[in-house]
Every structure is written in C-alpha cells, then in structure tokens.
Design an enzyme around this catalytic site. Sequence first.
Site, mmCIF file in Angstrom:
data_model
loop_
_atom_site.group_PDB
_atom_site.id
_atom_site.type_symbol
_atom_site.label_atom_id
_atom_site.label_comp_id
_atom_site.label_asym_id
_atom_site.label_seq_id
_atom_site.Cartn_x
_atom_site.Cartn_y
_atom_site.Cartn_z
ATOM 1 N N GLY A 170 37.891 36.738 40.858
ATOM 2 C CA GLY A 170 37.793 37.900 41.715
ATOM 3 C C GLY A 170 36.863 37.164 43.001
ATOM 4 N N MET A 217 33.707 36.968 43.665
ATOM 5 C CA MET A 217 32.544 36.228 43.309
ATOM 6 C C MET A 217 32.899 34.730 42.540
ATOM 7 S SD MET A 217 29.423 38.590 42.588
ATOM 8 C CE MET A 217 28.455 37.566 41.989
ATOM 9 N N GLY A 218 34.304 34.499 42.427
ATOM 10 C CA GLY A 218 34.565 33.287 41.737
ATOM 11 C C GLY A 218 35.471 33.495 40.244
ATOM 12 N N VAL A 268 36.305 33.400 35.763
ATOM 13 C CA VAL A 268 35.878 33.414 34.499
ATOM 14 C C VAL A 268 36.801 32.864 33.688
ATOM 15 C CG1 VAL A 268 34.805 34.975 32.944
ATOM 16 C CG2 VAL A 268 34.656 35.716 35.143
ATOM 17 N N LYS A 314 31.035 32.189 33.800
ATOM 18 C CA LYS A 314 31.403 32.698 35.022
ATOM 19 C C LYS A 314 30.994 31.606 35.947
ATOM 20 C CE LYS A 314 30.431 37.129 35.834
ATOM 21 N NZ LYS A 314 29.887 38.268 36.442
ATOM 22 N N ASP A 345 25.485 49.803 38.324
ATOM 23 C CA ASP A 345 26.777 50.087 38.685
ATOM 24 C C ASP A 345 27.573 50.213 37.531
ATOM 25 O OD1 ASP A 345 29.101 49.881 40.398
ATOM 26 O OD2 ASP A 345 29.426 47.688 40.225
#
Length: 401
Positions: free
Chosen positions: A18, A20-21, A23, A38, A130
């Site tokens: 995604g 942000m990086g 997994v 992650k 969130d």
Amino acid sequence: MGVLVAERYRLDEPLGRGAMGEVWRATDQALSRPVAVKLLRADDGDAASERLRMEARTAARLDHPHVVSMYDSGCHDGRFYLVMELVDGWSLAQELAVHGLLDPQEAGAIGAQMAAGLSAAHVQGVIHRDIKPGNIMLTTDRIVKITDFGIACFADDASHTLTATGKILGTSSYLAPERAVGRPAVPASDVYALGCVLYELLTGRPPFLGENTPAVVQQHASAAPVPPDHLRPEIPRSLADHLLLLLAKDPAQRPTAEQAAGWLAAVEAHSDQAPPSGTVSPGGPPVPTAPAHMLRPARSRPTGSRTPSKAVIGVAGAVAFAVAAVIGASVTSGDGDPSSPPPGSTAPSTSTPPSEAPLSGAPSATASPDLSSSAFDDDKDEEKEKPERQRKRGGEKGGKH
C-alpha cells in the site's frame, strides 16, 4: 531462503502492499514462530516513518485479545519496520464485500469484542481515530482483532488535533461529528466510529450516504440516522436503540466503550426491550439514557429524519457553511474494496492509508473545515491482502449468510 530483516525475521511471502509500504508473512527465527512484518518503502519520508513509530508506541501499550499485538520495531537498511502478530483471517471490509449482512446476534458479538478492545486502548490513554471495517480483522474462529494504530494518539497529548500540515486524519464514513469541525479526538469519537461499523454490519451500509464526501460529513454533524430496524426489521429493537446511543451527536451522550462492550455482550437476538434508563449494564457502568429525539414509542414509527439536539446546531452550521463552498467533489466515502480477495487469507494488520480532512484555520467549535474531495480519499491506495489459501466459509458458518 527469504530476505532476513534485522538478522532475525525471515520474509516468506508478501501479504499486502500500500501507500506506506508492504506487509510480509515472516518467521521469527529466534522464537520459531510466524509473524507479520510491516516494512516501510525506502523512498518514504519522515512523515511515514513517524506514523509507523506512532503505531509502534501506541500498540506497544496494549496487551488485549482483541487488539493485534506489537512485538518489535526498528530500522533495517534504512527502512523502518514493525513486527506484529500474524492474524489468520480477513478484515470486516472483506467479510461485508463477500458475505453481506451479518446475523444481528453475530453482529452484536463482533461489536462487543470491538468495544472491549477499544476500552482496553482507552484505559491506556490511546485513541485509535480510524476505526472502520478495513481496520478490524476477524480470525477464522470469529475473534475480532483491532489493527492499524498508525494515526492513533494519546488522550493526554494536547497537540493531536492537527497534523503538521493542518489536517484532520480519519475516514469520512466513520468520522465523529466533533472531529469533522476540528475538535480533538476523544475516546467517544472511537465509540461513534464503532457505532458506524456496527450499523454497516447490520444494514449493509454506513449510517449516512451521499453523492460526495462533503455531503456525508455534513450528515454526521447534523442529520439523524435512520433507525437500523427500519432498514432491516429483524434487527431486535433493543440492539437498534442501543446503536442509536453510540451514534449520538453529543460525545457526552454516548456510552463509554466499556459500557458498550458490557451491554452488547448481553444482547439477546430476539429481545425487544429498549436499554433501561439509568440501570447498570451487564459487565459495565450505567448505560446513558438515550436523548429524547432518539426514543421511539413503537417500531411502526415512520422512517425519517429527527430534529437534531441543540448541542449540535452550531456544529451543523459550521459544516454546512463549508460544504456549501465545495464544488465538484467526488464520491469517496466508502471503505471496502469489492475487488479485494475473498475472506480466507492469512493476514496481519494491513493498514489502509487514512483519509485526511484539511482545516481552514485553527480548530474550534465553529471552524469551517475544507471538505474537498481530496480531503477524504477513502479508497485510494487500499492495500490488497494476498490469500494464502482459499476457504469456503459456507460450511464453517452453517450457511448463516
């Protein structure tokens, strides 16, 4: 042999990728156990690194069966990494996309587990900020695991209202009214989001829909939700009425996560009693009395909007003013991605990049946030979980769906 992170964690199989990086399913060679790693992208900046560090700090405070455990964090070859519990299951977003509505009793049980996990976080001073179906994992044994504390904050941190860029973090379909106008997140904000998720599990849709994101946010601040049992009559009246308490506009009118967990855990699927006023809920303190505009004398009352309480009129005005200035906003208030693989993958806390709502000026009760479509890009960069194997869940659940 796979790549070795920090000379300990062997990366075995990618599970998600995604904004942000990525997994990975990995093996902790020191303890001989499967874990999730992650790993931040090498070209990500300081903001992304700080977000993962915040996730590590907040999750490390928590030790609860309904929160994904954080094991380790560090830096490897210039890339920040987190090591977490590996969850054998799927997200609630996938559950909804593939199987649709949940049985009311099962939805109540899932809501109780979510509330228990949130209560544990709130006791430790952690506010998630969130809560949404994509951030709630469901194991193959139907155990809830709250994940992705990347935008969480500490309740005693007075600076958590805005990010460095002057934006509010969250997802529009589950954003509490007070947060939409720039007020700080409080534990009751997570409870409101819990109510939105439970509403979606029971009815197949969030409490508010709109042609664009600003319209959805405005409804959170000013419109009363349609009682869920009007959309689905088989929902027990008691569950429907308690759900409306979670969605109260005034944070002070909502039960605490502890109260919600105790009451939801004791819900009987066929009970048609409204939550008693001022009595002690099973396993928790007294449940607050529902505001007068939420109490219904009979199930046959026509569906429609109710008059919002005076406490939220100022908030509604501020949001309405901001929404009126928005032109050409696109529909981005959804959470799940229908293209996601069906439930059955072994997945960790695969985070969904949060939406962000910029504010025009300092946060206050009368602030007029910029509710442009880019502020709540809820579906962009949604991480896809790669299935380890495909399962047919019809037999597991006895054809409940």
